[in-house]
Design an enzyme around this catalytic site. Structure first.
Site, PDB file in Angstrom:
ATOM      1  NE  ARG A 113      24.661   3.645 -10.820  1.00  0.00           N
ATOM      2  CZ  ARG A 113      23.680   4.294 -11.240  1.00  0.00           C
ATOM      3  NH1 ARG A 113      22.470   4.200 -11.286  1.00  0.00           N
ATOM      4  NH2 ARG A 113      24.265   5.322 -12.140  1.00  0.00           N
ATOM      5  CB  SER A 114      29.060  -2.425  -8.830  1.00  0.00           C
ATOM      6  OG  SER A 114      29.952  -2.280  -8.197  1.00  0.00           O
ATOM      7  CB  SER A 123      23.226   0.751  -5.433  1.00  0.00           C
ATOM      8  OG  SER A 123      22.323   0.523  -6.574  1.00  0.00           O
ATOM      9  N   GLY A 183      26.473  -6.395 -12.022  1.00  0.00           N
ATOM     10  CA  GLY A 183      27.868  -5.889 -11.388  1.00  0.00           C
ATOM     11  C   GLY A 183      28.423  -6.727 -10.433  1.00  0.00           C
ATOM     12  N   GLY A 185      30.574  -5.963  -8.174  1.00  0.00           N
ATOM     13  CA  GLY A 185      30.577  -5.435  -6.974  1.00  0.00           C
ATOM     14  C   GLY A 185      29.486  -5.569  -6.002  1.00  0.00           C
ATOM     15  CG  HIS A 187      26.223 -11.331  -8.584  1.00  0.00           C
ATOM     16  ND1 HIS A 187      25.049 -11.663  -8.537  1.00  0.00           N
ATOM     17  CD2 HIS A 187      27.034 -12.370  -8.816  1.00  0.00           C
ATOM     18  CE1 HIS A 187      24.915 -12.994  -8.724  1.00  0.00           C
ATOM     19  NE2 HIS A 187      26.156 -13.568  -9.017  1.00  0.00           N
ATOM     20  CE1 TYR A 193      20.444 -18.988  -7.877  1.00  0.00           C
ATOM     21  CE2 TYR A 193      20.079 -16.710  -6.582  1.00  0.00           C
ATOM     22  CZ  TYR A 193      19.718 -17.860  -7.454  1.00  0.00           C
ATOM     23  OH  TYR A 193      18.458 -17.562  -8.204  1.00  0.00           O
ATOM     24  CG  LEU A 472      22.485  -9.000   1.116  1.00  0.00           C
ATOM     25  CD1 LEU A 472      21.796  -7.921   1.333  1.00  0.00           C
ATOM     26  CD2 LEU A 472      23.836  -9.010   1.575  1.00  0.00           C
ATOM     27  CE1 TYR A 474      17.506 -12.864  -6.932  1.00  0.00           C
ATOM     28  CE2 TYR A 474      16.727 -14.891  -5.501  1.00  0.00           C
ATOM     29  CZ  TYR A 474      17.278 -14.314  -6.680  1.00  0.00           C
ATOM     30  OH  TYR A 474      17.878 -15.358  -7.722  1.00  0.00           O
TER      31      TYR A 474
HETATM   32  C1  LIG Z   1      17.522  -9.536 -13.615  1.00  0.00           C
HETATM   33  C2  LIG Z   1      18.227  -9.864 -12.450  1.00  0.00           C
HETATM   34  C3  LIG Z   1      18.865 -11.295 -12.253  1.00  0.00           C
HETATM   35  C4  LIG Z   1      19.384 -11.623 -11.212  1.00  0.00           C
HETATM   36  N1  LIG Z   1      20.053 -12.879 -11.192  1.00  0.00           N
HETATM   37  C5  LIG Z   1      20.677 -13.311  -9.782  1.00  0.00           C
HETATM   38  C6  LIG Z   1      21.273 -14.693  -9.820  1.00  0.00           C
HETATM   39  O1  LIG Z   1      21.005 -15.186 -10.573  1.00  0.00           O
HETATM   40  N2  LIG Z   1      21.994 -14.936  -8.600  1.00  0.00           N
HETATM   41  C7  LIG Z   1      22.083 -13.821  -7.774  1.00  0.00           C
HETATM   42  O2  LIG Z   1      22.764 -13.995  -6.572  1.00  0.00           O
HETATM   43  N3  LIG Z   1      21.421 -12.622  -7.690  1.00  0.00           N
HETATM   44  C8  LIG Z   1      20.581 -12.311  -8.649  1.00  0.00           C
HETATM   45  N4  LIG Z   1      20.082 -11.220  -8.714  1.00  0.00           N
HETATM   46  C9  LIG Z   1      20.342  -9.999  -7.816  1.00  0.00           C
HETATM   47  C10 LIG Z   1      21.662  -9.446  -7.913  1.00  0.00           C
HETATM   48  O3  LIG Z   1      22.776 -10.246  -7.549  1.00  0.00           O
HETATM   49  C11 LIG Z   1      21.873  -8.004  -6.929  1.00  0.00           C
HETATM   50  O4  LIG Z   1      20.813  -7.054  -7.364  1.00  0.00           O
HETATM   51  C12 LIG Z   1      23.102  -7.433  -6.937  1.00  0.00           C
HETATM   52  O5  LIG Z   1      23.387  -6.776  -5.804  1.00  0.00           O
HETATM   53  C13 LIG Z   1      23.516  -6.714  -8.070  1.00  0.00           C
HETATM   54  O6  LIG Z   1      24.753  -6.284  -8.144  1.00  0.00           O
HETATM   55  P1  LIG Z   1      25.036  -4.691  -8.824  1.00  0.00           P
HETATM   56  O7  LIG Z   1      26.315  -4.556  -8.715  1.00  0.00           O
HETATM   57  O8  LIG Z   1      24.422  -4.984 -10.158  1.00  0.00           O
HETATM   58  O9  LIG Z   1      24.061  -4.113  -8.113  1.00  0.00           O
HETATM   59  P2  LIG Z   1      24.092  -2.506  -7.121  1.00  0.00           P
HETATM   60  O10 LIG Z   1      22.748  -1.935  -7.264  1.00  0.00           O
HETATM   61  O11 LIG Z   1      25.125  -1.403  -7.973  1.00  0.00           O
HETATM   62  O12 LIG Z   1      24.469  -2.975  -5.743  1.00  0.00           O
HETATM   63  C14 LIG Z   1      23.727  -3.630  -4.937  1.00  0.00           C
HETATM   64  C15 LIG Z   1      24.372  -3.415  -3.551  1.00  0.00           C
HETATM   65  O13 LIG Z   1      25.721  -3.630  -3.475  1.00  0.00           O
HETATM   66  C16 LIG Z   1      26.435  -2.399  -3.137  1.00  0.00           C
HETATM   67  N5  LIG Z   1      27.488  -2.257  -4.072  1.00  0.00           N
HETATM   68  C17 LIG Z   1      27.650  -2.194  -5.331  1.00  0.00           C
HETATM   69  N6  LIG Z   1      28.753  -2.170  -5.539  1.00  0.00           N
HETATM   70  C18 LIG Z   1      29.595  -2.272  -4.426  1.00  0.00           C
HETATM   71  C19 LIG Z   1      31.160  -2.119  -4.384  1.00  0.00           C
HETATM   72  N7  LIG Z   1      31.910  -1.887  -5.461  1.00  0.00           N
HETATM   73  N8  LIG Z   1      31.587  -2.091  -3.064  1.00  0.00           N
HETATM   74  C20 LIG Z   1      30.758  -2.325  -2.121  1.00  0.00           C
HETATM   75  N9  LIG Z   1      29.320  -2.333  -2.392  1.00  0.00           N
HETATM   76  C21 LIG Z   1      28.949  -2.217  -3.431  1.00  0.00           C
HETATM   77  C22 LIG Z   1      25.306  -1.345  -3.365  1.00  0.00           C
HETATM   78  O14 LIG Z   1      25.676  -0.210  -2.453  1.00  0.00           O
HETATM   79  C23 LIG Z   1      24.152  -1.987  -3.059  1.00  0.00           C
HETATM   80  O15 LIG Z   1      23.878  -2.010  -1.740  1.00  0.00           O
HETATM   81  C24 LIG Z   1      19.490 -10.691 -10.122  1.00  0.00           C
HETATM   82  C25 LIG Z   1      19.183  -9.511 -10.285  1.00  0.00           C
HETATM   83  C26 LIG Z   1      18.329  -8.896 -11.316  1.00  0.00           C
HETATM   84  C27 LIG Z   1      17.985  -7.734 -11.533  1.00  0.00           C
END
Ligand SMILES: Cc1cc2nc3c(=O)[nH]c(=O)nc-3n(C[C@H](O)[C@H](O)[C@H](O)COP(=O)(O)OP(=O)(O)OC[C@H]3O[C@@H](n4cnc5c(N)ncnc54)[C@H](O)[C@@H]3O)c2cc1C
Ligand SMILES: *[C@@H]1O[C@H](CO)[C@@H](O)[C@H](O)[C@H]1NC(C)=O
Ligand SMILES: *[C@@H]1O[C@H](CO)[C@@H](O)[C@H](O)[C@H]1NC(C)=O
Ligand SMILES: *[C@@H]1O[C@H](CO)[C@@H](O)[C@H](O)[C@H]1NC(C)=O
Ligand SMILES: *[C@@H]1O[C@H](CO)[C@@H](O)[C@H](O)[C@H]1NC(C)=O
Ligand SMILES: *[C@@H]1O[C@H](CO)[C@@H](O)[C@H](O)[C@H]1NC(C)=O
Ligand SMILES: *[C@@H]1O[C@H](CO)[C@@H](O)[C@H](O)[C@H]1NC(C)=O
Length: 531
Positions: A113-114, A123, A183, A185, A187, A193, A472, A474
């Site tokens: 989780r990032s 995550s 995060g 990680g 994103h 995007y 992916l 979403y």
């Molecule tokens: C309010 C909101 C707005 C959004 N806007 C956009 C947008 O403008 N553009 C866009 O492209 N997306 C957008 N998203 C989607 C977002 O990009 C994804 O939800 C993304 O996966 C979030 O990354 P995270 O690290 O926060 O999530 P996490 O829940 O921490 O991780 C998501 C996935 O990535 C894996 N992962 C996390 N960290 C790592 C790591 N360090 N190494 C390997 N795998 C890892 C996790 O295991 C999981 O499978 C949005 C989402 C929300 C909720």
């Protein structure tokens, strides 16, 4: 005397710490005990005590606060939501290494989780024995202004990245998403995007190196991991291949002032005509101009917002819109010029004048509502009559909200094979669907999930098919998922993988099988191994 004092203080703290660990360890399930004992061996020389790094349900207060710190969707914040054996808050690469080694040797799954924004909670939720490797403490950002590059640790949020860039320059930026608490990680590894997409492509199109811990616990950079693995983690989802510790990114130029606007139109006025016309022009506009369409139900009708960003001054924008999209009726008074960093707050819907410190993370539990997301790609304009029926259904369900993001520009120039992200030329726009609710309980949950699915079903004739493509980031398990504990089933996996990656699936399978033959990094929508 002083050294004596500090020595006895240290000793006392040590005894206290040991006794705390001792007391708790008696309650640990066997798996947790084995994991922690293994982890302690690996982090013997760490500057942190194990009790600072590992949180377990046996200490519910601290465990819950760490777990909830990065849960944004209330669907996965219930009593019934499965909980990890432990959360490891990584403060160094060593902790990542130790987590991979100790989870693997004890047959425990790791969820990485990032930022925790995964729409399906993948995550931090699993139905087998698992630990959460929480990356948020690793959030260092090192900018090198001479080369216009930066090393960004996986736990850094987009807000922190934007803030740090702006601290050094008002003419550099990075193409990534809108929500400041995402995060890097997750994103970036899912593509990433934002509103600079038509000019510069995705985040992954601007990543030049990465540090990853693989399934053997080995730390690799681009050179060591090789081009295939480096390709796979830029859009194929990191969590199928390893733990991303940091990315090296290339910053992109922006003018000192950009122009933003938000024009709202009701379907009782000309919103339908303008939204129709938008489909014809938005993907073909000047690359400097990005106009998002956001239909939303307000007081029982649909209001369509046209939210735009132009990498230039107001007059040039007005001239451009007057030439190519006069139907929008954009006026000078709709437009505001501001530095790029302020525009990141505007996109986040914060009032003009909000201090840019609002981009930085707080260490408070985020507010959460129940949400369900989905995505679609549109390749031919949706007819006006269909738009009207779409608005009608939105009004009927009342809680659906959409975002239409125009492609074209740089997106259409990049080969669909350059990264695992295949949705390039030929796409007019990406739809994000979002259903949200506040009522608790299973009945509400089923009802709103049903709305989401019915709406998606209704959209079938207007969107991509064979495969019906999906994005992916979403995350949507309705498009297919496998049971991570029992199934490495290729047929199940190809169902979602072909929608997410199209013709890149084969290369992803080859990379996965080579770098993680035992399928240690597995989750509901991971890339399976071939065997
Ligand atoms: C309010 C909101 C707005 C959004 N806007 C956009 C947008 O403008 N553009 C866009 O492209 N997306 C957008 N998203 C989607 C977002 O990009 C994804 O939800 C993304 O996966 C979030 O990354 P995270 O690290 O926060 O999530 P996490 O829940 O921490 O991780 C998501 C996935 O990535 C894996 N992962 C996390 N960290 C790592 C790591 N360090 N190494 C390997 N795998 C890892 C996790 O295991 C999981 O499978 C949005 C989402 C929300 C909720
Ligand atoms: C411990 O901290 C010191 C001083 O900050 C640092 O030099 C050293 O590398 C750290 N050791 C580990 C294992 O992180
Ligand atoms: C950059 O950050 C430093 C340290 O926080 C601060 O003192 C400085 O004023 C900032 N500069 C800009 C241009 O924001
Ligand atoms: C919705 O209707 C209420 C009551 O008529 C009104 O006060 C409110 O301003 C309306 N909201 C919007 C966004 O038009
Ligand atoms: C828009 O274009 C028309 C002709 O195409 C011109 O007459 C008009 O003055 C232009 N308006 C602005 C604001 O540039
Ligand atoms: C941009 O943000 C800075 C820092 O918060 C602020 O001082 C300035 O007024 C903002 N400018 C605009 C046009 O919003
Ligand atoms: C879901 O929606 C369909 C069609 O609208 C309906 O027939 C079904 O009963 C709904 N199910 C639930 C659980 O609401």
């Amino acid at each position: 005397m002083r050294t004596m004092e500090s020595f006895s203080f240290l000793l006392a703290s040590l005894i206290l710490m040991l006794s705390v660990l001792q007391a708790n360890s008696q309650n640990y399930p066997q798996e947790t005990k084995l994991f922690i004992s293994c982890f302690s061996d690996y982090s013997r020389y760490s500057n942190f005590s194990v009790s600072e790094i590992i949180y377990t349900p046996q200490n519910p207060k601290s465990f819950n606060s760490i777990l909830n710190l990065h849960i944004h969707n209330k669907r996965f914040k219930t009593q019934a939501t499965s909980k990890p054996l432990a959360i490891i808050t990584a403060r160094s690469e060593n902790h990542v290494h130790a987590t991979v080694k100790c989870a693997k040797s004890n047959g425990i799954q790791v969820r990485i989780r990032s930022g925790g924004h995964d729409y399906e909670g993948l995550s931090y939720v699993s139905d087998v024995s698992y630990v959460v490797l929480d990356m948020f403490p690793l959030h260092k950002i090192d900018l090198d202004m001479e080369s216009g590059t930066a090393w960004v640790q996986a736990g850094a949020t987009l807000g922190e990245l934007y803030y740090q860039i702006a601290n050094k320059s008002n003419v550099l930026a990075f193409p990534a998403g809108v929500c400041s608490s995402l995060g890097t990680g997750g994103h970036f590894s899912g593509g990433g995007y934002g509103n600079l997409m038509r000019k510069y492509g995705l985040s992954v199109d601007n990543i030049i190196d990465a540090i990853l811990v693989d399934a053997n616990g080995i730390l690799l950079d681009r050179k060591l991991m090789g081009e295939d693995l480096f390709w796979a983690i830029r859009g194929g989802g990191g969590a199928s291949f390893g733990v991303i510790v940091a990315w090296k990114i290339k910053l992109v130029p922006v003018p000192p002032q950009v122009t933003v606007f938000r024009v709202k139109k009701s379907i009782k006025e000309d919103a339908t005509d303008v939204a129709y016309q938008w489909q014809l022009v938005a993907p073909n506009l000047d690359k400097d101009l990005f106009i998002r369409v956001q239909p939303d139900v307000v007081n029982g009708t649909v209001i369509v917002s046209f939210i735009g960003q132009f990498l230039g001054p107001i007059e040039r924008l007005l001239r451009l819109v007057n030439e190519s999209f006069p139907e929008l009726g954009l006026k000078q008074s709709d437009c505001t010029e501001m530095p790029w960093i302020n525009s990141t707050l505007f996109w986040y819907d914060l009032p003009i004048g909000t201090p840019i410190e609002a981009l930085l993370p707080t260490n408070q539990e985020p507010p959460s509502i129940y949400t369900k997301g989905k995505s679609d790609y549109v390749k031919k304009p949706i007819p006006k009559e269909a738009l009207k029926s779409i608005w009608d259904l939105m009004i009927k369900y009342n809680n659906i909200w959409m975002q239409w993001n125009p492609y074209g520009g740089r997106m259409a120039e990049i080969s669909p094979k350059a990264t695992p992200f295949p949705h390039r030329a030929g796409n007019l726009f990406l739809i994000q669907y979002s259903v949200f609710w506040t009522e608790d309980g299973a009945e509400a949950n089923n009802r709103y999930l049903n709305y989401s699915r019915s709406f998606y079903e209704f959209m079938t004739p207007y969107v991509s098919s064979f495969p019906r493509e999906a994005f992916l980031n979403y995350r949507d398990i309705d498009i297919g998922a496998k049971n991570p504990s029992t199934s490495n089933n290729l047929v199940d996996s190809l169902k979602y993988a072909s929608k997410l990656f199209k013709e890149n699936v084969e290369r992803l399978l080859i990379v996965k099988t080579r770098v993680d033959p035992s399928n240690f990094f597995s989750y509901e929508q991971s890339i399976p191994t071939q065997n």
